[in-house]
Write a protein that holds these residues in place. Structure first.
Motif, PDB file in Angstrom:
ATOM      1  N   LEU A  10     -44.294 -12.748  10.845  1.00 36.61           N
ATOM      2  CA  LEU A  10     -43.267 -11.847   9.956  1.00 36.61           C
ATOM      3  C   LEU A  10     -42.964 -12.554   8.645  1.00 36.61           C
ATOM      4  O   LEU A  10     -42.545 -13.826   8.861  1.00 36.61           O
ATOM      5  CB  LEU A  10     -42.184 -11.427  10.766  1.00 36.61           C
ATOM      6  N   ALA A  14     -40.186  -8.144   6.209  1.00 34.92           N
ATOM      7  CA  ALA A  14     -40.297  -8.056   7.525  1.00 34.92           C
ATOM      8  C   ALA A  14     -39.196  -8.824   8.448  1.00 34.92           C
ATOM      9  O   ALA A  14     -39.026  -8.367   9.504  1.00 34.92           O
ATOM     10  CB  ALA A  14     -41.555  -8.038   8.179  1.00 34.92           C
ATOM     11  N   SER A  17     -35.642  -7.243   9.777  1.00 32.35           N
ATOM     12  CA  SER A  17     -35.339  -6.981  11.011  1.00 32.35           C
ATOM     13  C   SER A  17     -34.849  -7.972  12.141  1.00 32.35           C
ATOM     14  O   SER A  17     -34.377  -7.598  13.006  1.00 32.35           O
ATOM     15  CB  SER A  17     -36.544  -6.181  11.517  1.00 32.35           C
TER      16      SER A  17
END
Length: 146
Positions: A10, A14, A17
């Protein structure tokens, strides 16, 4: 994420999150993912970055990077349905050992694993390396809030 899995690595947005940190206080460039019981992250030290003094990344920055690595692991577990907590607090930082400061241009490779859990309290250990050179290690206790 599909069916309780995350597609690693990630990067960029990203990471939003996993942890609430944002630039210029985000000290992770990539969540590499799990390798056995270890969760791995990377961060490149950049000139002019937060916690960079001259050509070196100071110890406070390294401890914050360690905390963000541990928080990223918790965020990944939450997204995978393996942890209910949505917020966590550092309860203690223990036994931190620094071999040296990281330097501008170096890529930190950090890894974290949980070594003990009691209710909402978790004890994790973290190691940080540059290439194969040991940089720092320590333990942190986190209190998770559901």
């Amino acid at each position: 994420m599909e069916g309780g899995t995350l597609q690693f690595p990630l990067r960029g947005s990203a990471l939003d999150s996993l942890i609430p940190h944002r630039y210029p206080f985000l000290l992770i460039d990539e969540a590499v993912g799990f390798e056995g019981e270890w969760f791995n992250c990377m961060f490149e030290i950049r000139a002019g970055g937060t916690f960079v003094q001259g050509e070196e990344f100071d110890e406070c920055g390294l401890v914050e990077h360690i905390a963000q690595t541990a928080a990223s692991r918790a965020g990944a577990l939450r997204l995978m349905g393996m942890l209910d907590a949505t917020l966590g607090y550092i309860a203690s930082v223990d036994g931190v050992h620094f071999a040296r400061r990281a330097r501008v241009g170096e890529l930190l490779r950090s890894r974290v694993r949980e070594i003990q859990q009691l209710g909402n309290l978790s004890l994790v250990e973290v190691e940080v390396r540059v290439d194969n050179t040991f940089l720092a290690s320590g333990r942190m206790k986190f209190f998770a809030v559901e």
